[in-house]
Write an enzyme that holds these catalytic residues in place. Sequence first.
Site, PDB file in Angstrom:
ATOM      1  N   ARG A 106     -15.528 -79.771 -51.389  1.00  0.00           N
ATOM      2  CA  ARG A 106     -16.091 -78.276 -51.370  1.00  0.00           C
ATOM      3  C   ARG A 106     -15.867 -78.358 -50.093  1.00  0.00           C
ATOM      4  O   ARG A 106     -15.877 -78.482 -49.260  1.00  0.00           O
ATOM      5  CB  ARG A 106     -17.011 -78.742 -51.803  1.00  0.00           C
ATOM      6  CG  ARG A 106     -17.895 -78.860 -53.311  1.00  0.00           C
ATOM      7  CD  ARG A 106     -19.127 -78.757 -54.169  1.00  0.00           C
ATOM      8  NE  ARG A 106     -18.704 -79.450 -55.537  1.00  0.00           N
ATOM      9  CZ  ARG A 106     -18.939 -80.952 -55.773  1.00  0.00           C
ATOM     10  NH1 ARG A 106     -19.071 -81.752 -54.884  1.00  0.00           N
ATOM     11  NH2 ARG A 106     -18.921 -81.119 -57.052  1.00  0.00           N
ATOM     12  N   LYS A 160     -22.547 -83.112 -53.857  1.00  0.00           N
ATOM     13  CA  LYS A 160     -24.081 -82.614 -54.981  1.00  0.00           C
ATOM     14  C   LYS A 160     -25.192 -84.179 -54.759  1.00  0.00           C
ATOM     15  O   LYS A 160     -25.055 -85.025 -55.628  1.00  0.00           O
ATOM     16  CB  LYS A 160     -23.948 -81.584 -55.837  1.00  0.00           C
ATOM     17  CG  LYS A 160     -22.815 -80.739 -55.393  1.00  0.00           C
ATOM     18  CD  LYS A 160     -22.949 -79.530 -57.023  1.00  0.00           C
ATOM     19  CE  LYS A 160     -22.497 -78.675 -56.166  1.00  0.00           C
ATOM     20  NZ  LYS A 160     -22.249 -77.286 -57.805  1.00  0.00           N
ATOM     21  N   HIS A 162     -11.974 -72.754 -52.696  1.00  0.00           N
ATOM     22  CA  HIS A 162     -12.590 -73.137 -54.089  1.00  0.00           C
ATOM     23  C   HIS A 162     -10.850 -73.206 -54.545  1.00  0.00           C
ATOM     24  O   HIS A 162     -10.859 -73.919 -55.730  1.00  0.00           O
ATOM     25  CB  HIS A 162     -13.208 -72.425 -54.507  1.00  0.00           C
ATOM     26  CG  HIS A 162     -13.831 -73.742 -55.572  1.00  0.00           C
ATOM     27  ND1 HIS A 162     -15.066 -75.037 -54.970  1.00  0.00           N
ATOM     28  CD2 HIS A 162     -14.475 -73.871 -56.932  1.00  0.00           C
ATOM     29  CE1 HIS A 162     -15.873 -75.455 -55.966  1.00  0.00           C
ATOM     30  NE2 HIS A 162     -15.510 -74.753 -57.095  1.00  0.00           N
ATOM     31  N   ARG A 209      -9.498 -76.356 -53.967  1.00  0.00           N
ATOM     32  CA  ARG A 209      -9.978 -77.312 -54.577  1.00  0.00           C
ATOM     33  C   ARG A 209      -9.745 -77.617 -56.383  1.00  0.00           C
ATOM     34  O   ARG A 209      -9.576 -78.787 -57.254  1.00  0.00           O
ATOM     35  CB  ARG A 209     -11.306 -77.643 -54.868  1.00  0.00           C
ATOM     36  CG  ARG A 209     -12.434 -78.693 -55.366  1.00  0.00           C
ATOM     37  CD  ARG A 209     -14.125 -78.459 -55.305  1.00  0.00           C
ATOM     38  NE  ARG A 209     -14.476 -78.926 -56.246  1.00  0.00           N
ATOM     39  CZ  ARG A 209     -15.293 -80.403 -56.506  1.00  0.00           C
ATOM     40  NH1 ARG A 209     -14.804 -80.601 -55.711  1.00  0.00           N
ATOM     41  NH2 ARG A 209     -15.884 -80.517 -57.372  1.00  0.00           N
ATOM     42  N   HIS A 239     -17.410 -84.259 -59.948  1.00  0.00           N
ATOM     43  CA  HIS A 239     -17.505 -83.721 -61.211  1.00  0.00           C
ATOM     44  C   HIS A 239     -18.501 -85.598 -62.283  1.00  0.00           C
ATOM     45  O   HIS A 239     -18.373 -86.052 -62.179  1.00  0.00           O
ATOM     46  CB  HIS A 239     -16.810 -83.321 -62.087  1.00  0.00           C
ATOM     47  CG  HIS A 239     -16.218 -81.987 -60.947  1.00  0.00           C
ATOM     48  ND1 HIS A 239     -15.250 -81.514 -62.210  1.00  0.00           N
ATOM     49  CD2 HIS A 239     -17.231 -81.423 -60.653  1.00  0.00           C
ATOM     50  CE1 HIS A 239     -15.087 -79.901 -61.423  1.00  0.00           C
ATOM     51  NE2 HIS A 239     -16.110 -80.415 -60.384  1.00  0.00           N
ATOM     52  N   TYR A 255     -19.845 -92.019 -60.175  1.00  0.00           N
ATOM     53  CA  TYR A 255     -19.266 -91.518 -58.630  1.00  0.00           C
ATOM     54  C   TYR A 255     -18.592 -93.684 -58.650  1.00  0.00           C
ATOM     55  O   TYR A 255     -19.611 -94.268 -59.268  1.00  0.00           O
ATOM     56  CB  TYR A 255     -19.715 -91.651 -57.697  1.00  0.00           C
ATOM     57  CG  TYR A 255     -20.470 -90.289 -57.533  1.00  0.00           C
ATOM     58  CD1 TYR A 255     -19.463 -89.014 -57.246  1.00  0.00           C
ATOM     59  CD2 TYR A 255     -22.239 -90.512 -57.653  1.00  0.00           C
ATOM     60  CE1 TYR A 255     -20.051 -88.364 -56.721  1.00  0.00           C
ATOM     61  CE2 TYR A 255     -22.567 -88.681 -57.632  1.00  0.00           C
ATOM     62  CZ  TYR A 255     -21.456 -87.468 -57.673  1.00  0.00           C
ATOM     63  OH  TYR A 255     -22.040 -86.418 -57.383  1.00  0.00           O
TER      64      TYR A 255
END
Length: 300
Positions: free
Chosen positions: A151, A175, A246, A249, A272, A281
Amino acid sequence: MQQAVEQFLNYTTVERGLSSNTLAAYRNDLTQLVEFLQNRDSSLQSHGSWKSVGTDALTAFVLDLHERGYSDKTKTRKVASTKALFGFLLEEGVVDKNPMEDFSSPGTGESLPETLSVEEVEALLSVGESDTPMSLRDRTIIEVMYATGVRVSELVSLDIDDVDLDESFVRCMGKGSKERIIPLHDEAVETVSEYLEDGRPSLAGNAAGRALFVSRKGGRLTRQALWLILKGRAQAAGIERKITPHTLRHSFATHLLIGGAPLRHVQELLGHASITTTQVYTHLTSEHVRTQYETAHPRA
């Protein structure tokens, strides 16, 4: 595989009394599907089995339809044709499960994200090539974004220490303060190395910061500045439609999927979360995942 398509077409003609136009549309859609699957996996050309076609391949097919510029109406029809085929194959016992069961039609929900073609990405990388520090920085930004799918907020937050050129990876904080490790292909490693040697020192000057990407005055590059950089390069590359950071991405993810990367691995690379996976992850140090990445990425 085409034989099963013909059986399906014969079945639907008898059962549903399809018009000649509808039948022709079905045949066109499903022939395109078969050709895509066989081009993607050459083993399907000689001894293809519908049982071996999974969600990853069908996701790549839908993304390919989007990249080709089909309208939502046409994409919806092609997805519906594919769904109908797999429903028939399931009833006939040709497949054990329907991989299209959870697919939504492109025209009924959010439209697929805007992506660039591989040629457009190459154009973005090629414009304004020179040895100036600013040009080296801007090209490196595009290269890293397309190589990793990070991002824009993640990119401008990168420090020099987050890039390991010896092991070829970037450490990214996503995030929720979740860290992920993303491989870098050889072209990206070479570009970053050149920027660190010949570009960044001139821009940073005596600044003591550790930011990877810095402004003309040596401070950390802002998101707004990155948007302007991308906009300028897009104009110089002759890309008339509006693109954003984006977009790179989305292009990263789309091109990997079309290239054959498993959907689960792409989700991991993007950071995600998914309700269908328990591990959001994962460590991407295994040779298997790295091979998938290097095989699928257009610039690897």
